[in-house]
Motif scaffolding. Structure first.
Motif, PDB file in Angstrom:
ATOM      1  N   THR A  38       0.790  -1.236   0.000  1.00 27.70           N
ATOM      2  CA  THR A  38       0.000   0.000   0.000  1.00 27.70           C
ATOM      3  C   THR A  38       0.821   1.284   0.000  1.00 27.70           C
ATOM      4  N   GLY A  39       2.018   1.254   0.601  1.00 27.48           N
ATOM      5  CA  GLY A  39       2.797   2.480   0.767  1.00 27.48           C
ATOM      6  C   GLY A  39       2.251   3.364   1.876  1.00 27.48           C
ATOM      7  N   SER A  40       1.335   2.842   2.700  1.00 27.46           N
ATOM      8  CA  SER A  40       0.684   3.622   3.759  1.00 27.46           C
ATOM      9  C   SER A  40       1.629   3.846   4.933  1.00 27.46           C
ATOM     10  N   VAL A  41       1.761   5.112   5.358  1.00 32.48           N
ATOM     11  CA  VAL A  41       2.611   5.409   6.504  1.00 32.48           C
ATOM     12  C   VAL A  41       1.988   4.876   7.793  1.00 32.48           C
ATOM     13  N   ALA A  42       0.659   4.782   7.842  1.00 35.50           N
ATOM     14  CA  ALA A  42       0.003   4.218   9.017  1.00 35.50           C
ATOM     15  C   ALA A  42       0.331   2.726   9.152  1.00 35.50           C
ATOM     16  N   LEU A  43       0.302   2.017   8.014  1.00 43.27           N
ATOM     17  CA  LEU A  43       0.675   0.601   8.045  1.00 43.27           C
ATOM     18  C   LEU A  43       2.175   0.436   8.314  1.00 43.27           C
ATOM     19  N   TYR A  44       2.961   1.411   7.858  1.00 43.44           N
ATOM     20  CA  TYR A  44       4.393   1.398   8.178  1.00 43.44           C
ATOM     21  C   TYR A  44       4.585   1.491   9.694  1.00 43.44           C
ATOM     22  N   SER A  45       3.824   2.376  10.339  1.00 45.99           N
ATOM     23  CA  SER A  45       3.933   2.528  11.794  1.00 45.99           C
ATOM     24  C   SER A  45       3.567   1.224  12.495  1.00 45.99           C
ATOM     25  N   ASP A  46       2.551   0.550  11.959  1.00 44.63           N
ATOM     26  CA  ASP A  46       2.139  -0.730  12.530  1.00 44.63           C
ATOM     27  C   ASP A  46       3.244  -1.775  12.370  1.00 44.63           C
ATOM     28  N   ALA A  47       3.887  -1.781  11.201  1.00 43.63           N
ATOM     29  CA  ALA A  47       4.970  -2.739  10.947  1.00 43.63           C
ATOM     30  C   ALA A  47       6.179  -2.442  11.828  1.00 43.63           C
ATOM     31  N   LEU A  48       6.447  -1.163  12.034  1.00 46.30           N
ATOM     32  CA  LEU A  48       7.597  -0.782  12.854  1.00 46.30           C
ATOM     33  C   LEU A  48       7.411  -1.254  14.292  1.00 46.30           C
ATOM     34  N   GLU A  49       6.194  -1.149  14.806  1.00 46.62           N
ATOM     35  CA  GLU A  49       5.954  -1.617  16.166  1.00 46.62           C
ATOM     36  C   GLU A  49       6.146  -3.122  16.267  1.00 46.62           C
ATOM     37  N   SER A  50       5.906  -3.839  15.172  1.00 45.87           N
ATOM     38  CA  SER A  50       6.097  -5.288  15.185  1.00 45.87           C
ATOM     39  C   SER A  50       7.565  -5.656  15.344  1.00 45.87           C
ATOM     40  N   ILE A  51       8.453  -4.798  14.813  1.00 47.15           N
ATOM     41  CA  ILE A  51       9.888  -5.028  15.020  1.00 47.15           C
ATOM     42  C   ILE A  51      10.206  -4.904  16.512  1.00 47.15           C
ATOM     43  N   VAL A  52       9.589  -3.902  17.148  1.00 44.37           N
ATOM     44  CA  VAL A  52       9.766  -3.733  18.591  1.00 44.37           C
ATOM     45  C   VAL A  52       9.232  -4.964  19.325  1.00 44.37           C
ATOM     46  N   ASN A  53       8.089  -5.490  18.850  1.00 40.73           N
ATOM     47  CA  ASN A  53       7.514  -6.691  19.464  1.00 40.73           C
ATOM     48  C   ASN A  53       8.513  -7.844  19.452  1.00 40.73           C
ATOM     49  N   LEU A  54       9.198  -8.002  18.323  1.00 42.24           N
ATOM     50  CA  LEU A  54      10.159  -9.087  18.187  1.00 42.24           C
ATOM     51  C   LEU A  54      11.320  -8.915  19.169  1.00 42.24           C
ATOM     52  N   VAL A  55      11.875  -7.701  19.223  1.00 41.52           N
ATOM     53  CA  VAL A  55      12.978  -7.438  20.144  1.00 41.52           C
ATOM     54  C   VAL A  55      12.533  -7.646  21.589  1.00 41.52           C
ATOM     55  N   ALA A  56      11.310  -7.178  21.889  1.00 50.45           N
ATOM     56  CA  ALA A  56      10.782  -7.325  23.248  1.00 50.45           C
ATOM     57  C   ALA A  56      10.582  -8.798  23.614  1.00 50.45           C
ATOM     58  N   SER A  57      10.122  -9.599  22.656  1.00 48.29           N
ATOM     59  CA  SER A  57       9.931 -11.030  22.922  1.00 48.29           C
ATOM     60  C   SER A  57      11.268 -11.726  23.188  1.00 48.29           C
ATOM     61  N   LEU A  58      12.288 -11.333  22.446  1.00 49.58           N
ATOM     62  CA  LEU A  58      13.626 -11.880  22.681  1.00 49.58           C
ATOM     63  C   LEU A  58      14.123 -11.500  24.077  1.00 49.58           C
ATOM     64  N   ALA A  59      13.885 -10.225  24.457  1.00 49.90           N
ATOM     65  CA  ALA A  59      14.313  -9.758  25.776  1.00 49.90           C
ATOM     66  C   ALA A  59      13.549 -10.496  26.877  1.00 49.90           C
ATOM     67  N   ALA A  60      12.250 -10.731  26.651  1.00 50.30           N
ATOM     68  CA  ALA A  60      11.431 -11.429  27.647  1.00 50.30           C
ATOM     69  C   ALA A  60      11.925 -12.864  27.844  1.00 50.30           C
ATOM     70  N   LEU A  61      12.254 -13.539  26.747  1.00 53.63           N
ATOM     71  CA  LEU A  61      12.753 -14.915  26.846  1.00 53.63           C
ATOM     72  C   LEU A  61      14.076 -14.954  27.600  1.00 53.63           C
ATOM     73  N   LEU A  62      14.964 -13.997  27.296  1.00 50.75           N
ATOM     74  CA  LEU A  62      16.247 -13.930  28.001  1.00 50.75           C
ATOM     75  C   LEU A  62      16.027 -13.692  29.490  1.00 50.75           C
ATOM     76  N   LEU A 183      -5.527  11.548   6.040  1.00 52.66           N
ATOM     77  CA  LEU A 183      -5.879  10.715   7.193  1.00 52.66           C
ATOM     78  C   LEU A 183      -4.790   9.701   7.509  1.00 52.66           C
ATOM     79  N   ASP A 184      -4.015   9.324   6.499  1.00 54.42           N
ATOM     80  CA  ASP A 184      -2.972   8.312   6.692  1.00 54.42           C
ATOM     81  C   ASP A 184      -1.925   8.775   7.707  1.00 54.42           C
ATOM     82  N   PRO A 185      -1.249   9.929   7.494  1.00 60.01           N
ATOM     83  CA  PRO A 185      -0.279  10.389   8.505  1.00 60.01           C
ATOM     84  C   PRO A 185      -0.935  10.771   9.829  1.00 60.01           C
TER      85      PRO A 185
END
Length: 306
Positions: A38-62, A183-185
């Motif tokens: 889509t090129g949507s910046v709103a969906l980009y923001s959602d995807a970026l938070e998922s990267i944080v989710n991954l790092v956080a899950s790794l930290a939680a497991l550690l 509305l996207d940004p």
């Protein structure tokens, strides 16, 4: 030495922690795909938070693995607070993600973007949101049952991700219907604000644990009930204190016994009380200080007559 129940708990937490990493990878891939389509910046923001989710899950497991280590010479009370540190890290990562989202939203305001591939992008985002929603519910439920601050924090983080994703999908649908690409940004900024609030909330909650917060009222009531049931032979208990460190609750109290009682008799009462407390409050550790009867505080608030 850890009990079989403790070992089972650690294994369960480890399995759930690994599951969180797998789910985070799948959700991140789906959301980034939705952004590319889509090129949507709103969906980009959602995807970026998922990267944080991954790092956080790794930290939680550690943190879960570190907290399971037995006490040693340098850490005589164990490593249980490692999970609180993981939760604080997760809050910080959430805040960083929010700042990056705001920056991307600003760029989208300056250079408006046309949203493409709307149907496929929304479908991919919806699938990722459903997966996140189911897993967040499991993390919160199991984290509370197993008294794991790292899992509970991870669950609430994912739940905040679900809420923002639902808002993004609704907003982008409105943008597609009205043709108002601004509305996207705007949605991205709203997502960032919600993420910031979630990050601060997680940090404040974790700081309470690092500062030796007392056990909740329900557990304290159960502790007092056990003392009443199992304190036969003693006169009273007072100065009952608790502190929570990850999955472990430390219980301390003063037990007043008759001055004529022998050390062996007083010790037997203490053993009985400690066993009863640790059986009632799973994962707890009790320490009892014995006092002679002139130390009684019958009129003091919090005293438990026996």
């Amino acid at each position: 030495m850890s009990s079989p129940a403790d070992s089972r708990t650690v294994r369960t937490l480890h399995v759930i922690g690994v599951g969180s990493i797998v789910v985070a990878l799948a959700v991140m891939a789906l959301k980034y795909w939705a952004y590319l389509v889509t090129g949507s910046v709103a969906l980009y923001s959602d995807a970026l938070e998922s990267i944080v989710n991954l790092v956080a899950s790794l930290a939680a497991l550690l943190a879960i693995n570190i907290s399971a280590r037995p006490a040693d010479r340098k850490h005589p009370f164990g490593h249980h607070k490692a999970e609180y540190l993981s939760a604080v890290l997760e809050g910080v990562l959430i805040i960083i993600a929010a700042v990056l989202i705001i920056r991307e939203a600003y760029d989208a305001f300056i250079t408006p973007r046309t949203i493409e591939g709307f149907g496929l992008g929304i479908a991919l985002s919806g699938l990722a949101t459903a997966l996140n929603g189911g897993w967040s519910a499991l993390l919160i439920r199991r984290g509370r049952a197993l008294r794991s601050p790292a899992l509970v924090a991870d669950g609430w983080h994912l739940l905040s991700d679900v809420m923002t994703s639902v808002g993004v999908i609704a907003g982008l649908t409105l943008a597609a219907v009205t043709g108002l690409n601004v509305l996207d940004p705007l949605l991205a900024v709203a997502v960032a604000g919600y993420i910031l609030w979630s990050g601060f909330k997680i940090i404040l909650s974790s700081m309470s644990g690092l500062l030796d917060e007392a056990a909740d009222a329900d557990i304290q009531a159960r502790i007092r009930d056990v003392i009443r049931r199992s304190g036969d032979g003693a006169l009273e208990a007072h100065n009952v204190r608790t502190r929570q460190a990850g999955r472990v609750i430390f219980i301390e109290l003063h037990l007043v016994v008759p001055g004529t009682m022998t050390v062996n008799e007083a010790h037997a009462i203490c053993d009985r009380l400690e066993d009863a407390l640790e059986a009632e409050i799973e994962g707890s550790e009790a320490v009892i200080h014995v006092e002679p009867e002139y130390k009684a505080e019958k009129r003091s608030k919090g005293t438990i007559p026996l």
